[in-house]
Design a protein around this motif. Structure first.
Motif, PDB file in Angstrom:
ATOM      1  N   SER A 155     -14.232 -52.644 -20.100  1.00 53.45           N
ATOM      2  CA  SER A 155     -13.707 -51.959 -18.916  1.00 53.45           C
ATOM      3  C   SER A 155     -13.079 -50.617 -19.275  1.00 53.45           C
ATOM      4  O   SER A 155     -13.045 -49.700 -18.455  1.00 53.45           O
ATOM      5  CB  SER A 155     -12.676 -52.847 -18.209  1.00 53.45           C
ATOM      6  N   LEU A 156     -12.593 -50.500 -20.507  1.00 57.55           N
ATOM      7  CA  LEU A 156     -12.003 -49.248 -20.982  1.00 57.55           C
ATOM      8  C   LEU A 156     -13.065 -48.292 -21.532  1.00 57.55           C
ATOM      9  O   LEU A 156     -12.763 -47.132 -21.849  1.00 57.55           O
ATOM     10  CB  LEU A 156     -10.967 -49.523 -22.075  1.00 57.55           C
ATOM     11  N   GLY A 157     -14.286 -48.796 -21.670  1.00 62.91           N
ATOM     12  CA  GLY A 157     -15.350 -47.978 -22.247  1.00 62.91           C
ATOM     13  C   GLY A 157     -15.222 -47.828 -23.746  1.00 62.91           C
ATOM     14  O   GLY A 157     -15.742 -46.872 -24.335  1.00 62.91           O
ATOM     15  N   LEU A 158     -14.524 -48.780 -24.403  1.00 64.82           N
ATOM     16  CA  LEU A 158     -14.262 -48.685 -25.835  1.00 64.82           C
ATOM     17  C   LEU A 158     -14.748 -49.917 -26.590  1.00 64.82           C
ATOM     18  O   LEU A 158     -14.204 -50.273 -27.633  1.00 64.82           O
ATOM     19  CB  LEU A 158     -12.749 -48.489 -26.074  1.00 64.82           C
ATOM     20  N   ALA A 159     -15.750 -50.575 -26.055  1.00 66.73           N
ATOM     21  CA  ALA A 159     -16.303 -51.761 -26.714  1.00 66.73           C
ATOM     22  C   ALA A 159     -17.403 -51.332 -27.683  1.00 66.73           C
ATOM     23  O   ALA A 159     -18.598 -51.552 -27.447  1.00 66.73           O
ATOM     24  CB  ALA A 159     -16.821 -52.736 -25.675  1.00 66.73           C
ATOM     25  N   PHE A 160     -17.014 -50.739 -28.803  1.00 67.31           N
ATOM     26  CA  PHE A 160     -17.982 -50.191 -29.749  1.00 67.31           C
ATOM     27  C   PHE A 160     -18.241 -51.104 -30.947  1.00 67.31           C
ATOM     28  O   PHE A 160     -19.054 -50.783 -31.819  1.00 67.31           O
ATOM     29  CB  PHE A 160     -17.502 -48.829 -30.262  1.00 67.31           C
ATOM     30  N   GLU A 161     -17.548 -52.247 -31.020  1.00 67.39           N
ATOM     31  CA  GLU A 161     -17.667 -53.109 -32.198  1.00 67.39           C
ATOM     32  C   GLU A 161     -19.102 -53.579 -32.443  1.00 67.39           C
ATOM     33  O   GLU A 161     -19.564 -53.614 -33.590  1.00 67.39           O
ATOM     34  CB  GLU A 161     -16.747 -54.326 -32.066  1.00 67.39           C
ATOM     35  N   HIS A 162     -19.805 -53.954 -31.365  1.00 74.45           N
ATOM     36  CA  HIS A 162     -21.167 -54.488 -31.518  1.00 74.45           C
ATOM     37  C   HIS A 162     -22.098 -53.433 -32.110  1.00 74.45           C
ATOM     38  O   HIS A 162     -22.876 -53.720 -33.048  1.00 74.45           O
ATOM     39  CB  HIS A 162     -21.690 -54.967 -30.160  1.00 74.45           C
ATOM     40  N   ALA A 163     -22.045 -52.216 -31.604  1.00 72.90           N
ATOM     41  CA  ALA A 163     -22.913 -51.145 -32.101  1.00 72.90           C
ATOM     42  C   ALA A 163     -22.614 -50.819 -33.559  1.00 72.90           C
ATOM     43  O   ALA A 163     -23.538 -50.629 -34.373  1.00 72.90           O
ATOM     44  CB  ALA A 163     -22.742 -49.891 -31.234  1.00 72.90           C
ATOM     45  N   VAL A 164     -21.333 -50.755 -33.907  1.00 75.86           N
ATOM     46  CA  VAL A 164     -20.948 -50.445 -35.287  1.00 75.86           C
ATOM     47  C   VAL A 164     -21.387 -51.569 -36.221  1.00 75.86           C
ATOM     48  O   VAL A 164     -21.932 -51.324 -37.309  1.00 75.86           O
ATOM     49  CB  VAL A 164     -19.426 -50.222 -35.385  1.00 75.86           C
TER      50      VAL A 164
END
Length: 305
Positions: A80-89
């Motif tokens: 929701s914050l647009g900061l869910a980058f863990e999966h891509a990294v």
């Protein structure tokens, strides 16, 4: 008559304010003069403290269902914050075998090696500040145990249906106490807060505050930043776990300030042996130990602030 009154007033002793007196007693209670640490006491203290920490952490009920619900909530919050980058990294770094294998070993080893190294450096070159910084580390770790108990959390690699890669299992490396054969002796659902961040940030801040050489300060700041990349890449933590570790470290510094009446790096660098140390009723001055520092030779890691 007026003259007598003046003499009488001059000779009177003004009673001290109860509030001021109470504040003085409080200052004496919370301000502790640094003493030269004793090597064997410190070794035993650290060993016993880490044993108690590990025992307590692993004794916390795993509460798998609640831990997975909390992980889902954090993941949705980050989205929701647009900061869910863990999966891509996680997937990007996992595609580079030598890099992710290095990160697995980084995660498993540097957490302990660097922390112990900074403690040894403090003990050797900053004995007057050692106890205060050690108090920061201990208080940070202690409050983390409260987080493990109150908020069980599954790491990303254990989430259902999110397709995170457990890099330790995939590459058959020893990189996590919660994977492979070691998962049976460690609580897998104690991810919040991240003590990899709490401890690495303690190391980085300590080096940055005390190191003299610019390169050492830069390395101090890079270490927790690199640790953040590692914990996300290996899917061992969300970035929000790192925020939890930062909050725990802030608590640790607050405890140390309350106990010693000064920020750790403002305490005197050197102290006399306990037998010859004069007693103080308040915190040492901020510039205490400056003359001694000027007489001290250059030290490893550029210490000496």
């Amino acid at each position: 008559m007026g003259e007598t009154t003046v003499k009488s007033l001059d000779s009177r002793t003004t009673p001290s304010s109860p509030i001021v007196a109470d504040e003085g007693r409080f200052a004496r209670l919370r301000a502790h003069t640094p003493r030269r640490p004793t090597i064997w006491f410190e070794i035993v203290l650290i060993a016993v403290s880490y044993w108690v920490y590990s025992l307590t952490r692993n004794a916390v009920p795993e509460q798998k269902a609640e831990a997975l619900r909390n992980a889902d909530w954090i993941w949705k919050t980050e989205q929701s914050l647009g900061l869910a980058f863990e999966h891509a990294v996680n997937h990007a770094v996992n595609s580079v075998t030598w890099l992710i294998v290095s990160m697995n070993y980084y995660y498993a080893t540097l957490h302990f090696i660097v922390t112990i190294g900074v403690l040894v450096w403090l003990y050797r070159w900053h004995p007057g500040r050692y106890a205060a910084f050690r108090t920061v580390l201990f208080a940070t770790t202690a409050v983390a145990l409260v987080g493990y108990y109150l908020y069980p959390l599954a790491p990303p690699r254990l989430m259902d249906g999110q397709n995170f890669v457990d890099t330790v299992l995939v590459h058959h490396t020893w990189g996590s106490m919660a994977s492979g054969n070691l998962k049976h002796v460690s609580n897998q659902y104690a991810a919040m807060p991240s003590m990899h961040i709490g401890w690495s940030l303690w190391c980085g801040v300590t080096i940055f505050l005390l190191a003299r050489a610019p390169w050492a300060k830069i390395l101090g700041l890079l270490y927790p930043a690199a640790t953040l990349v590692v914990i996300v890449s290996t899917a061992n933590h969300f970035w929000m776990d790192a925020v939890g570790g930062m909050l725990c470290l802030s608590f640790g510094f607050a405890v140390s300030y309350f106990w010693y009446g000064s920020r750790p790096h403002r305490l005197p660098k050197l102290v006399e042996p306990a037998a010859s140390t004069p007693q103080r009723s308040g915190p040492p001055p901020a510039d205490a130990g400056t003359d001694r520092e000027k007489e001290t030779a250059e030290e490893p890691v550029g210490s000496g602030k």
